[in-house]
Design an enzyme around this catalytic site. Structure first.
Site, mmCIF file in Angstrom:
data_model
loop_
_atom_site.group_PDB
_atom_site.id
_atom_site.type_symbol
_atom_site.label_atom_id
_atom_site.label_comp_id
_atom_site.label_asym_id
_atom_site.label_seq_id
_atom_site.Cartn_x
_atom_site.Cartn_y
_atom_site.Cartn_z
ATOM 1 N N HIS A 274 -2.977 6.675 1.505
ATOM 2 C CA HIS A 274 -2.027 6.336 0.444
ATOM 3 C C HIS A 274 -1.235 7.568 0.071
ATOM 4 O O HIS A 274 -1.617 8.695 0.352
ATOM 5 C CB HIS A 274 -2.737 5.744 -0.784
ATOM 6 C CG HIS A 274 -3.505 6.736 -1.591
ATOM 7 N ND1 HIS A 274 -2.946 7.424 -2.642
ATOM 8 C CD2 HIS A 274 -4.790 7.157 -1.507
ATOM 9 C CE1 HIS A 274 -3.862 8.215 -3.178
ATOM 10 N NE2 HIS A 274 -4.979 8.079 -2.500
ATOM 11 N N CYS A 275 -0.073 7.326 -0.530
ATOM 12 C CA CYS A 275 0.725 8.413 -1.080
ATOM 13 C C CYS A 275 0.837 8.157 -2.576
ATOM 14 O O CYS A 275 -0.012 7.499 -3.157
ATOM 15 C CB CYS A 275 2.086 8.497 -0.391
ATOM 16 S SG CYS A 275 3.135 7.059 -0.665
ATOM 17 N N VAL A 276 1.872 8.614 -3.194
ATOM 18 C CA VAL A 276 2.017 8.503 -4.648
ATOM 19 C C VAL A 276 2.140 7.058 -5.110
ATOM 20 O O VAL A 276 1.630 6.697 -6.163
ATOM 21 C CB VAL A 276 3.245 9.323 -5.116
ATOM 22 C CG1 VAL A 276 3.458 9.179 -6.605
ATOM 23 C CG2 VAL A 276 3.073 10.785 -4.737
#
Length: 122
Positions: free
Chosen positions: A27-29
């Site tokens: 995942h990212c932000v």
């Protein structure tokens, strides 16, 4: 975490084709980034109808589910369901090296910010 997050995480797993269809998850932000074994197993309409999901799309060989600021909570719940062990080996099915995957992911994370930086004159 909100009460509905667990149901949302279970639904996301179900509609991406189940645990057996997930090769890897990061995942990212704001996004969950799935590498799936069989893209046609995705139920796009059902995923987009999950309350926490803002948008879902296939890009750069990944299936990305945009969650927003609660992405970490949903990610942790999904990882709890599928187990915390790595979901793939150092080399993917199409022999793409893990370093290439990491660089691709980093690139995908920062690409949306290029327009903002350009507009700000940086």
């Amino acid at each position: 975490m909100k009460q509905n997050d667990k149901k949302s995480a279970e639904d996301i797993i179900k509609y991406v084709g189940g645990i057996e269809n997930i090769s890897s998850l990061t995942h990212c932000v704001t996004r969950l980034r799935f590498v799936l074994k069989d893209m046609p197993k995705i139920s796009q309409k059902n995923i987009e109808n999950i309350p926490v999901v803002m948008k879902a799309l296939e890009t750069s060989g990944q299936y990305q589910v945009v969650i927003g600021p609660r992405v970490t909570d949903i990610y942790e719940l999904i990882m709890g369901e599928i187990g915390n062990e790595p979901l793939e080996s150092d080399v993917t099915e199409n022999n793409e090296k893990i370093v290439d995957k990491i660089m691709s992911t980093i690139s995908a994370i920062f690409t949306p910010y290029i327009n903002i930086l350009a507009a700000a004159g940086c």
